[in-house]
Design an enzyme around this catalytic site. Structure first.
Site, PDB file in Angstrom:
ATOM      1  N   GLN A 350       0.874  -1.144  -0.057  1.00 16.13           N
ATOM      2  CA  GLN A 350      -0.082   0.079   0.041  1.00 16.13           C
ATOM      3  C   GLN A 350       0.949   1.290  -0.017  1.00 16.13           C
ATOM      4  O   GLN A 350       2.113   1.345   0.858  1.00 16.13           O
ATOM      5  CB  GLN A 350      -0.935  -0.077   1.195  1.00 16.13           C
ATOM      6  N   ARG A 440      -8.699   5.421  -8.013  1.00 18.22           N
ATOM      7  CA  ARG A 440      -9.964   5.998  -7.202  1.00 18.22           C
ATOM      8  C   ARG A 440      -9.562   7.360  -6.667  1.00 18.22           C
ATOM      9  O   ARG A 440      -8.272   7.912  -6.563  1.00 18.22           O
ATOM     10  CB  ARG A 440     -10.283   5.335  -6.091  1.00 18.22           C
TER      11      ARG A 440
END
Length: 536
Positions: A350, A440
């Site tokens: 991440q 996103r």
């Protein structure tokens, strides 16, 4: 990454006619048409004895006022950092992040104040870049403060950073409404031709092109790092201290020989024109394991962080080994203007690559990750890169990008051009078990485009994912142009107001090296290959 933020109503593209402000009423009327009215009036109230008379004077006054406020905020952050310096560790690092970011903001605002002393061939893009970076810095400061332990510190610093962001945002709005924008007056240079055969934009000078493409034996080194003691230093950190003390300016080149270096490296705003040269992907490896889960801010979790302008890295692997369960864990963070990452590999899960701010170019570089693993608010072009999606935690989706543009006036975004997007070796056998999205919207005006790239079949047919509910779906900008591969079909892409599944060639040109990061003006000096416009 922090939570998505809400922002004021976008400023109209132009102010109403304003040639000379003949009265206090005329001046203050401007405040009704920019994002933060109270901040504008506060700024103007300090100028009543000698009010600005033209839009240009009003902008200059706004920037100087913002710079003064940034100095005050920096003094506050410094004092607060001293208060708990001895008693607490990185677990209270929010204020320290703000301190570092304010140093950078002061540099950006000083660039604008002094811009007329050193004329630039692309002054408009420079000013927009510097203001966008200063605004991004305050957003990052606020994100880091979200997990600050001490409420008194957090409250005072949070309010100060928020107020400063309002002043900077107003300055950016004033600039975009009063200054001519070259991108609107002329067509994007470069067209469909490969302008430079060596593949690097023009802001890379001829000497630096040679450095980027030369063998180690042909480069004049400032320092050499070798674990076996055969170089000038055994650690990268020691070498950086040496080159920071060198006088005379110019580029500092550090050769990092093959080996694995367990270090966390910071190249601060004041340390400019640093080049790190390794012996190749997988040979020269820099590893860290800081993560959000272990108490580090996302900003400080980076294994290597470069804020000084003109940063170049070549033939190096950057790793954050924290693992997928440790949440945000950055391998490389770049907030360096006119920076180049060439033939590198960047590995994490991440938040692998934090393209924090300013103008950046990545060429022939591999990026690995899972969630939001290319994120930030720079103006960045990835060209001829490999983007590999790794296996996430059970139940997780993958999101390749999360771009952080928070104002329609910022010149920031992510452009992925002539790249390959595919599953990494650990995801490939099980890719049907996980959804993978192109991106996103982290912030309200998130902007990402993918041009002439190959997408394998791991990409979800809808392409893009919401962040939360309807947040940013009307204000984001997501575009695709002439992509190929089984994941490139746009027939089932999302139909949000800001999504553009089929850009025109003219629209796509605006996100090329020439059109998006003014790369023709600075990349040639680095020697890195680049395509100026779209491919034939």
């Amino acid at each position: 990454m922090g939570l998505a933020e809400s922002l004021p109503t976008p400023l109209p593209s132009r102010f109403s006619k304003f040639t000379r402000a003949s009265s206090r009423t005329d001046i203050f009327s401007v405040c009704k048409r920019i994002p933060y009215k109270a901040a504008c009036e506060s700024m103007l109230s300090t100028a009543l004895s000698a009010p600005p008379q033209t839009p240009g004077e009003l902008f200059d006054r706004s920037v100087k006022f913002s710079k003064g406020q940034a100095h005050w905020a920096r003094a506050l952050a410094y004092n607060l950092s001293l208060t708990h310096a001895k008693a607490h560790s990185h677990l209270d690092g929010g204020v320290n992040d703000c301190l570092e970011l304010l140093d950078d903001s002061l540099d950006q605002l000083a660039n604008i104040v002094n811009r007329k002393k050193t004329p630039s061939p692309d002054a408009s893009d420079d000013v927009q870049t510097w203001l966008s970076a200063a605004l991004t810095n305050q957003a990052t400061c606020l994100e880091s403060l979200q997990n600050q332990k001490f409420n008194v510190q957090k409250g005072v610093m949070n309010e100060t950073a928020q107020n400063l962001s309002h002043f900077i945002r107003n300055s950016l709005a004033l600039y975009m409404s009063t200054e001519p924008k070259e991108a609107e007056k002329s067509s994007i240079s470069g067209g469909h031709r490969r302008l430079l055969s060596n593949g690097f934009p023009k802001w890379v000078s001829a000497p630096e092109r040679k450095i980027l493409l030369a063998s180690i034996g042909e480069i004049e080194l400032s320092a050499m790092v070798a674990k076996d003691g055969s170089g000038t230093h055994m650690t990268i950190g020691e070498a950086l201290v040496l080159v920071s003390s060198l006088v005379g300016g110019g580029r500092a080149v550090i050769h990092i020989t093959a080996g694995t270096y367990h270090e966390n490296i910071k190249i601060p705003t004041k340390q400019k024109n640093v080049m790190l040269v390794g012996d190749g992907k997988g040979k020269t490896v820099i590893v860290g394991d800081r993560s959000f889960e272990e108490g580090w801010t996302t900003f400080q979790s980076a294994t290597v962080a470069a804020m000084g302008d003109g940063f170049i890295a070549r033939d190096i692997t950057f790793v954050n080994s924290a693992g997928p369960a440790k949440r945000q864990a950055v391998a490389l963070r770049v907030g360096s203007d006119k920076s180049v990452i060439f033939r590198c590999s960047i590995l994490g899960y991440q938040d692998t690559l934090y393209t924090h701010s300013k103008r950046q170019f990545y060429r022939e570089t591999d990026i690995y990750g899972t969630v939001d693993f290319i994120f930030g608010n720079s103006a960045v072009v990835f060209q001829s890169c490999n983007i590999y999606v790794r296996k996430p935690l059970s139940g997780q989706d993958n999101f390749i990008t999360a771009q952080g543009r928070s104002s329609p006036d910022e010149n920031t975004g992510i452009s992925i051009h002539n790249c390959k997007i595919a599953a990494a070796s650990d995801l490939a056998p099980v890719k049907s078990n996980f959804a993978t999205y192109l991106g996103r919207p982290w912030k309200q005006y998130s902007r990402t485009v993918i041009l002439q790239s190959f997408m394998d079949d791991l990409i979800h047919p809808s392409g893009w994912s919401p962040w939360s509910g309807n947040f940013a779906l009307k204000t984001l900008y997501y575009g695709e142009y002439m992509n190929s591969g089984p994941g490139a079909s746009t027939s089932r892409r999302v139909k949000w107001p800001g999504s553009h599944s089929s850009l025109t060639s003219t629209e796509a040109q605006g996100f090329t090296v020439a059109g998006f990061i003014a790369g023709n003006l600075w990349l040639p000096s680095t020697g890195v290959s680049f395509d100026s416009g779209l491919l034939n």
